[in-house]
Motif scaffolding. Structure first.
Motif, PDB file in Angstrom:
ATOM      1  N   GLN B 100      32.970  86.550  32.720  1.00  0.00           N
ATOM      2  CA  GLN B 100      33.402  85.627  31.659  1.00  0.00           C
ATOM      3  C   GLN B 100      32.413  85.536  30.512  1.00  0.00           C
ATOM      4  O   GLN B 100      31.201  85.536  30.727  1.00  0.00           O
ATOM      5  N   GLU B 101      32.930  85.418  29.288  1.00  0.00           N
ATOM      6  CA  GLU B 101      32.073  85.085  28.152  1.00  0.00           C
ATOM      7  C   GLU B 101      31.700  83.606  28.263  1.00  0.00           C
ATOM      8  O   GLU B 101      32.547  82.771  28.591  1.00  0.00           O
ATOM      9  N   ASP B 103      30.864  79.863  26.927  1.00  0.00           N
ATOM     10  CA  ASP B 103      31.322  79.067  25.773  1.00  0.00           C
ATOM     11  C   ASP B 103      30.251  79.032  24.689  1.00  0.00           C
ATOM     12  O   ASP B 103      30.537  79.115  23.498  1.00  0.00           O
ATOM     13  N   VAL B 104      29.014  78.830  25.138  1.00  0.00           N
ATOM     14  CA  VAL B 104      27.915  78.748  24.180  1.00  0.00           C
ATOM     15  C   VAL B 104      26.853  79.753  24.576  1.00  0.00           C
ATOM     16  O   VAL B 104      26.594  79.989  25.739  1.00  0.00           O
TER      17      VAL B 104
END
Lengths: 481, 481
Positions: B100-101, B103-104
């Motif tokens: 997963q990428e 969020d920050v």
């Protein structure tokens, strides 16, 4: 004083969070990254005492401390197939340096088997250098998608003590696993932490291991927590990295390895396992502060109050000079009651109350944090009384914790009954034939986690709870952290 | 034995790499990530001795150890404008967890000013809690684009001791900087490392600081290395994070901060500053092994050889029982000469040679690693002789290192001459009016780096080397690591 344990055992989760924060052990949930915590000064000292203990035990058994890089390139991490499968979904990846994309993705170490095997292949080339035992104490990172919990399930595990050893033969590695188990057993005994030792079932081994042995204990809420593991890695990693050494007969072979680790969870257990609604009771062996001296002012005589404060300082000096870590709480703005509240939340094992009566009698009133029982001690006997009381407290606390664990390990042949028993916590031992399919089915029916089976085969009269064939041993199941 | 210093001082870079590798201090350049190294067992013990020393000094001056998370989110890191400008080009970014990428974007800490200020804003709210002094010992990360060097310029700095303090007023913070300077001065004195203390010029301050004070020393090749810094941060970070405390008068204010740090470079200097072509000479105060006992077999009498080995073990036991870290090299396959070679590369300060003659006389032959001077010592005087020799060695080594530094600090009023002098290393002090433009021009003309100026104004008779106006002080320039 009444000892109440409702919040501690029945609302454990809330109790634990409050103790960590208000006792100033560990700041969790406020730093703006999920699943990481901050060790505050008091908690850090507790952690440091635990780290020193394991360091001493490893150094004295021929382990050598090293420090490997945090970053492991993707290619290296992927060499051992089972290993990367086990970890790939929970690895943090660094992809940028400054504004540049990196050529290769590098991971934050989830554990260090591949990195150390890589270095060992450069450092070791002969049986003469074996056995070799390394360890390091570092942060490891897991991109946990489950709910995180302070010290227990984290994205940055900051106190990961991982040992890695290399041996000429399979048997030598097996002996090393036994040494690891013996070291950890002593370590937990010294900390007063009771444990159950199980071999994890095949479907729950460390990714890349032939055998995984685990130390588990019970939290006050009846849930099981894993506090240490030891793995026989066989030649899985040495083959994957083609690390060979010369044997006695001149031939080359892939050596055999083990690895074993403990983590922040040990500190979580020390804080949790002895407690009440006032807070934790830190084991005297590792408590950063063993005694807090609290002066009790006179109600009406300022001169006496002044002398009580002086006398308290003197008691504190005596303790410190004898090497007993202590604090004298001289805050003039707080009442004794307010001070008790604070130091109980920190789990300081002993309190020395010093008021006008003690000043007059040249004594102290020594109170145990666990039982709140107190006794008057003449000043000249203070060191002896403190030392003795700390020792008996340690033994009593350990005994209590051991009884709690033993009383909560139960045998049950019916999996449905086991499931219902597990709703109130504890560990259930169920007769098992040794077959994986039956084991996984037991896990399913009980809606719990299989911890594994005892290291020695257990004689069981009942048949396997699933297939009805003769049982070879028992399988332990529990709700776990 | 002749002491040769050609390779050490003339080919320092090669010498250093070889010593780190063959002396088994630090494995560099082989691990498959650029700019990171591995602390091997022997190097780790040296590092640990240095860490213990600074820990003792900080603990005894009211500093509290903590541990902050490695990961700092981009938003937090960017709060202080100067700070992020100084670091943004060299920050590693974590962008993925599993597949997963995130969020920050989160950074690997390049330093911890913003993270600690964030926590301080949660922990501290009153002048009553001040001054507050925290420290931690952690890895920090810099995406260096310049050529990296083992222990000296790294992408993972593994021994970053950073202290962070909070104060009610500017003046209190200034006093803290003075305490920091005094602690570091003692620390370097204990290690026998000479230093020059300078205030860094405005254009070379720590990103976000009002003042930066730096400890520099000279490497054997004449290049300067920064080994410690202390910063007055003023209210830059507390304002950026809007961290306020209540003052004595009830009003709220942004408190003042300092920070100060040392790193792996201290260990690099300990290994480098005393040496010769045989290897380093580790300062007796922190050497992991103080004495190596080498048995010298009889040429023709096996029975005598056997007794020599037994006798050597006895000497080793005596040393260890007196708390003197020592090793007896019993390897039957190596000649004494081969053993000398190995232990000289590790920089062990003293060697006890024990042969048939010593066995007969009940003595040892004690040889200093720095001068190779030896003397016969009766067995009953061994502990005293070893202790005394280690002490005089420490003093001699420190004196040598001090002379080397002092002899290489020169005054020169002509910038072109300064440039030519700098080609053979050392530090040049040039008269300076105090103006930044002139300072930067000096840096340009000499093609070197400005270290800064002395903490006390220096009386100089010559005018500023650039503008000809009266000089206020001297500016120190050097070729640096």
């Amino acid at each position: 004083m009444k000892v109440t344990r409702e919040k501690w055992s029945k609302n454990f989760s809330e109790w634990f969070d409050r103790v960590l924060a208000e006792g100033e052990f560990y700041d969790y949930g406020r730093y703006p990254v999920k699943g990481v915590g901050v060790w505050m000064p008091y908690g850090f000292r507790l952690r440091q005492n635990v780290v020193s203990l394991i360091r001493r035990m490893l150094d004295s058994t021929g382990h050598e401390e090293i420090l490997l890089p945090l970053l492991i390139p993707q290619e290296l991490l992927s060499r051992e197939t089972q290993h990367i499968k086990g970890f790939e979904s929970e690895v943090f990846w660094v992809t940028k340096g400054g504004s540049q994309e990196l050529d290769v993705k590098v991971s934050l170490r989830p554990t260090s088997e591949v990195a150390i095997t890589y270095m060992e292949s450069l450092w070791l080339n002969s049986y003469k250098q074996l056995p070799k035992k390394y360890y390091q104490i570092v942060s490891v990172f897991r991109y946990e998608t489950k709910a995180t919990r302070p010290m227990i399930r984290l994205r940055e595990i900051t106190t990961f003590k991982e040992a890695h050893t290399v041996h000429e033969t399979y048997e030598d590695a097996q002996k090393q696993v036994e040494e690891a188990i013996s070291i950890y057993s002593k370590f937990f005994d010294e900390l007063g932490i009771p444990y159950l030792l199980s071999e994890r079932p095949e479907w729950d081994r460390f990714a890349g291991a032939l055998h995984t042995y685990a130390f588990d204990t019970l939290m006050p809420d009846g849930k099981v927590i894993q506090i240490g593991t030891a793995h026989h890695l066989g030649q899985n990693f040495t083959k994957a990295l083609d690390f060979k050494v010369q044997r006695r007969d001149g031939s080359l072979c892939h050596p055999h390895q083990t690895s074993y680790g403990i983590s922040d969870r040990v500190v979580a257990v020390i804080i949790s396992m002895n407690g009440d609604d006032h807070g934790p009771i830190i084991s005297p062996k590792v408590a950063p502060i063993k005694v807090v001296v609290v002066p009790i002012p006179s109600k009406d005589d300022e001169e006496v109050t002044k002398r009580v404060f002086e006398y308290s300082k003197k008691v504190g000096d005596m303790l410190r000079e004898s090497g007993i870590e202590s604090v004298v709480d001289l805050d003039p703005e707080k009442t004794p009651g307010e001070k008790y509240y604070v130091w109980e939340l920190k789990g300081v094992p002993l309190r020395a109350e010093v008021g006008p009566k003690e000043l007059e009698k040249n004594s102290i009133f020594l109170k145990r944090r666990d039982t709140f029982q107190g006794k008057s001690v003449p000043l000249e006997d203070v060191i002896e009384a403190v030392t003795e009381t700390l020792n008996s407290m340690f033994l009593d606390l350990r005994k209590n914790a051991e009884s709690f664990l033993l009383n909560n390990v139960k045998y049950e042949k019916d999996p449905d009954k086991a499931k219902s028993l597990l709703s109130s916590g504890g560990i259930i031992e169920i007769p098992w034939c040794g077959d994986n399919t039956c084991g996984m089915k037991l896990e399913e029916i009980t809606d719990a986690r299989v911890l594994g089976y005892p290291l020695q085969d257990r004689k069981v009269n009942d048949p396997c709870a699933i297939c009805g064939k003769p049982a070879k041993t028992v399988l332990r199941v529990a709700k776990t952290y």
